[in-house]
Design an enzyme around this catalytic site. Structure first.
Site, PDB file in Angstrom:
ATOM      1  N   CYS A 118       0.724  -1.189   0.070  1.00 36.66           N
ATOM      2  CA  CYS A 118       0.004   0.032  -0.058  1.00 36.66           C
ATOM      3  C   CYS A 118       0.915   1.283  -0.013  1.00 36.66           C
ATOM      4  CB  CYS A 118      -0.864  -0.084   1.098  1.00 36.66           C
ATOM      5  SG  CYS A 118      -1.809   1.539   1.446  1.00 36.66           S
TER       6      CYS A 118
ATOM      7  N   TYR B  64      -5.524   7.141  -8.718  1.00 39.44           N
ATOM      8  CA  TYR B  64      -6.799   6.559  -8.509  1.00 39.44           C
ATOM      9  C   TYR B  64      -7.982   7.052  -8.939  1.00 39.44           C
ATOM     10  CZ  TYR B  64      -4.337   3.778  -4.726  1.00 39.44           C
ATOM     11  OH  TYR B  64      -3.531   3.029  -4.043  1.00 39.44           O
TER      12      TYR B  64
END
Length: 324
Positions: A63, A194
């Site tokens: 992450c 994103y």
């Protein structure tokens, strides 16, 4: 973050849920950060005392948001005062799991899922189970998952425990400019990839694509005549940008359709990224196999086959960067 919980409704642009447990780790005798109020910290958030050995940072290498916390912990020399638990790269809709540890159990917290620490604090916690998270070891309760403030507090609140040669990640003389740079990096690059990958329509994707590459062009220009974002020394701003750049060619270029060009085709940014990768505290936190496994297997709406690509070639990261 638990990205599987952040998909966008069809037709809508991607919006990240920025609601986190706002608690802070505070030294108590440290002077207040004068800029906190302007940048989203809750001044009335509950405080937990700075105490070596009391907390565990749970942060998956896969992450980018958690990767920041691992890097800052390394740079400041906090390894012996805040332990590190690392979940595996893939998770289901419920939680990150400790499948890399023997028996699938975190050896310090004694739990299989990070979700357990959230539920110990807030039964039936209603939001995503995200990393990074600070967990109190004795109670196995999550303290906070407010990722921007975790690294901020590692610097400001844990100073007594920094190693002697720790870098000044938040230099006072350029703090306000750095905050503005970090805000643009977050909105347009960290979150921008994103916004492309989870766009709910062609129109939303097109707009996100233009915003992302406008910001990357600005960064390319900025880094042409300076070694780091704020000049000649590494700051928090560099940590925040690096974790996105490290994933760009491996994931964002193809998986998130950020494909105007690759990172390796932007000379200043590519040299800058290699420079940081080769700096102690950065490159050893990057695991390309875990990164690819996370994005390509967890994001089933984006990649329904679950196939993980073999490339790209990683050898370039250790080639001379020429920025010394």
């Amino acid at each position: 973050m638990a990205d599987a919980a952040t998909y966008t409704d069809k037709g809508k642009p991607f919006e990240r849920d920025m609601t986190y447990i706002p608690d802070r780790l505070r030294a108590g005798d440290e002077p207040a950060d004068p800029l906190e109020g302007a940048y989203g910290a809750d001044p009335d958030a509950p405080s937990w005392p700075v105490e070596p050995g009391r907390y565990r940072l749970v942060a998956a290498k896969a992450c980018p948001w958690a990767n920041r916390a691992i890097i800052v912990r390394n740079l400041l020399g906090l390894e012996d005062v805040i332990s590190l638990g690392m979940p595996g790269p893939t998770h289901d809709a419920r939680s990150w799991t400790f499948d890399l540890d023997p028996g699938g159990v975190d050896p310090v917290l004694g739990i299989e899922r990070l979700q357990e620490a959230y539920f110990n604090r807030v039964p039936d916690y209603p939001r995503g189970i995200t990393v990074p998270a600070i967990v109190e070891v004795e109670t196995v309760k999550v303290v906070t998952n407010d990722f921007p403030w975790i690294t901020h507090d590692f610097f400001f609140e844990w100073r007594e425990h920094h190693r002697a040669d720790a870098p000044d990640l938040w230099p006072a003389d350029s703090r306000e400019e750095m905050e503005a740079v970090m805000k643009r990096v977050f909105t347009e690059v960290n979150n921008g990839v994103y916004r492309c990958g989870f766009a709910g329509s062609q129109e939303a994707y097109d707009a996100a694509y233009e915003r992302l590459f406008a910001a990357l062009d600005w960064l390319e220009k900025r880094l042409t005549d300076r070694r780091y974002l704020m000049g000649e020394a590494i700051t928090e701003a560099d940590v925040r940008l690096f974790t996105t750049l490290a994933r760009f060619d491996a994931v964002y270029h193809g998986h998130f359709k950020c494909n105007r060009n690759k990172l390796i085709e932007m000379p200043a940014l590519w040299g800058y990224a290699r420079d940081l990768f080769q700096t102690p505290g950065f490159g050893e936190t990057i695991d390309f196999e875990q990164i690819k496994a996370h994005y390509y297997r967890v994001h089933t709406d984006v990649n329904p086959t679950g196939i993980v690509p073999q490339g790209p070639d990683e050898s370039g990261w250790t080639t001379p960067h020429g920025r010394g």
